[in-house]
Write an enzyme that holds these catalytic residues in place. Structure first.
Site, PDB file in Angstrom:
ATOM      1  N   HIS A 179      -7.281   0.618   0.514  1.00  0.00           N
ATOM      2  CA  HIS A 179      -6.558   1.191   1.657  1.00  0.00           C
ATOM      3  C   HIS A 179      -6.429   2.713   1.558  1.00  0.00           C
ATOM      4  CE1 HIS A 179      -4.024   1.398   5.101  1.00  0.00           C
ATOM      5  NE2 HIS A 179      -3.100   2.018   4.400  1.00  0.00           N
ATOM      6  N   ASP A 224      -6.365   3.092  14.787  1.00  0.00           N
ATOM      7  CA  ASP A 224      -5.581   4.311  14.535  1.00  0.00           C
ATOM      8  C   ASP A 224      -6.457   5.336  13.830  1.00  0.00           C
ATOM      9  OD1 ASP A 224      -5.724   3.523  11.876  1.00  0.00           O
ATOM     10  OD2 ASP A 224      -3.671   2.785  11.802  1.00  0.00           O
ATOM     11  N   ARG A 254      -1.324  -0.879   0.184  1.00  0.00           N
ATOM     12  CA  ARG A 254      -0.664  -0.166   1.285  1.00  0.00           C
ATOM     13  C   ARG A 254       0.650   0.486   0.849  1.00  0.00           C
ATOM     14  NH1 ARG A 254      -1.062  -4.766   5.769  1.00  0.00           N
ATOM     15  NH2 ARG A 254      -0.984  -6.006   3.885  1.00  0.00           N
ATOM     16  N   GLN A 255       1.242   0.001  -0.261  1.00  0.00           N
ATOM     17  CA  GLN A 255       2.438   0.684  -0.792  1.00  0.00           C
ATOM     18  C   GLN A 255       1.916   1.758  -1.734  1.00  0.00           C
ATOM     19  OE1 GLN A 255       5.780  -0.260   0.076  1.00  0.00           O
ATOM     20  NE2 GLN A 255       6.472   1.595  -0.966  1.00  0.00           N
ATOM     21  N   LYS A 315      -1.709   4.412  16.777  1.00  0.00           N
ATOM     22  CA  LYS A 315      -0.803   3.285  16.529  1.00  0.00           C
ATOM     23  C   LYS A 315       0.506   3.747  15.904  1.00  0.00           C
ATOM     24  CE  LYS A 315      -1.325   0.514  12.642  1.00  0.00           C
ATOM     25  NZ  LYS A 315      -2.039  -0.476  11.821  1.00  0.00           N
TER      26      LYS A 315
HETATM   27  C1  R5P Z   1      -2.597  -0.495   7.921  1.00  0.00           C
HETATM   28  O1  R5P Z   1      -2.445   0.673   7.653  1.00  0.00           O
HETATM   29  C2  R5P Z   1      -3.919  -1.167   7.828  1.00  0.00           C
HETATM   30  O2  R5P Z   1      -4.971  -0.265   7.873  1.00  0.00           O
HETATM   31  C3  R5P Z   1      -4.087  -2.198   8.924  1.00  0.00           C
HETATM   32  O3  R5P Z   1      -4.118  -1.528  10.175  1.00  0.00           O
HETATM   33  C4  R5P Z   1      -2.970  -3.170   8.940  1.00  0.00           C
HETATM   34  O4  R5P Z   1      -2.724  -3.657   7.654  1.00  0.00           O
HETATM   35  C5  R5P Z   1      -3.260  -4.333   9.879  1.00  0.00           C
HETATM   36  O5  R5P Z   1      -2.165  -5.178   9.825  1.00  0.00           O
HETATM   37  P1  R5P Z   1      -1.873  -6.238  10.951  1.00  0.00           P
HETATM   38  O6  R5P Z   1      -3.102  -7.067  11.122  1.00  0.00           O
HETATM   39  O7  R5P Z   1      -0.713  -7.019  10.384  1.00  0.00           O
HETATM   40  O8  R5P Z   1      -1.494  -5.496  12.180  1.00  0.00           O
END
Ligand code: R5P
Length: 286
Positions: free
Chosen positions: A122, A161, A91-92, A184
């Site tokens: 991701h 999202d 994610r980073q 989101k």
């Molecule tokens: C973020 O961009 C990912 O796609 C997930 O939506 C996110 O990592 C979900 O994280 P959490 O369960 O902490 O809301």
């Protein structure tokens, strides 16, 4: 002649590696691990195969260290495939603020192999940071098949999202199941805001699907919006059940009926295996 495949499992992917070995009819190599008194990790692969397939997800830093150790231990192999079912730090994937480390680039850059396989990473742009030929396998159809077999009432798959829209499209394709997405905004590591939106979910069973569930904040907030729109039963699905801290508790307490997830991470939630997907990837162009 093609070299025999040995499956080398890291500590975080033992169940999945066993399933891949079975799918390929291949040997599962012995791997010894222990921790020294100062916390450092030790790893040995006594019998390295000519074509070594290392399988190790990297949800934690020590899992990443194990992956580097496995690759180094297999340096006598003629060919090394590295399968990272869940690639942590993905994610980073860019510099959000000046001076930040692009962690996914740093970690991908240190992997040496002939081929690398990830599953629903991701952001696929991260693949360009691996030196090796890197392929991202899509497990969404396997999750979609499981959803289709759940006997839901007029089901719908919803992404929390827009970033997850390709994922839900892929899960619902071929199944004739409707899909949609919410919007989101992330407020912090644990909290998100899901925009109120009218959705055609009244009286329907809905599966909220994301690439990963980490703290569960995204899914619990999204479920609230679905209920406001009259959804009947609400389920969650993901590829990677990270389930940090009390995420599973948070989801079930919010009324989510079940969590459907793959075995890219070993967790005690409804499992859909990605073993055949990996086996097919390994067989391809050997
Ligand atoms: C973020 O961009 C990912 O796609 C997930 O939506 C996110 O990592 C979900 O994280 P959490 O369960 O902490 O809301």
């Amino acid at each position: 002649m093609l070299a025999a495949i040995s499956i080398i499992s890291g500590p975080s992917s033992q169940a999945l590696a066993g399933r891949v070995a079975r799918a390929l009819g291949s040997r599962l190599a012995d791997v010894d691990f222990f921790r020294f008194p100062d916390g450092e990790q030790y790893l040995r692969v006594p019998d390295v195969g000519a074509h070594s397939v290392i399988i190790q997800s990297t949800p934690t830093d020590s899992d990443y260290i194990s992956l580097l150790q496995l690759i180094d231990a297999c340096d006598r192999a003629e060919k090394i495939d590295v399968v990272i079912p869940y690639f942590g730090y993905a994610r980073q994937d860019r510099r959000f603020l000046d001076g930040e480390a692009v962690s996914s680039r740093a970690l991908a850059g240190a992997i040496t192999a002939d081929r690398v396989f990830t599953i629903n990473i991701h952001n696929r742009n991260v693949l360009s940071h691996f030196d090796a030929e890197a392929t991202d396998l899509d497990a969404a159809p396997v999750v979609g098949e499981r959803i289709a077999a759940m006997g839901l009432t007029h089901p719908m798959i919803v992404a929390p999202d827009e970033g997850a829209i390709d994922l839900v499209r892929s899960a619902s394709e071929h199944l004739g199941v409707d899909f949609d997405h919410l919007e989101k905004t992330r407020l912090s590591g644990e909290d998100v805001l899901i925009k109120r939106k009218k959705m055609d979910v009244s009286g329907r069973d809905v599966v909220l699907m994301d690439d990963m569930i980490s703290t569960g904040g995204t899914i619990t907030e999204a479920a609230q919006v679905l209920r406001e729109n009259g959804a009947n039963r609400v389920f969650s699905a993901c590829i990677h059940p990270v389930l940090a801290r009390n995420a599973a508790l948070r989801l079930f307490a919010s009324g989510i009926e079940d969590i459907v997830a793959t075995d890219t991470l070993d967790r005690s939630v409804g499992v859909v295996s990605v073993a055949n997907l990996i086996a097919d990837g390994i067989r391809r162009d050997r």
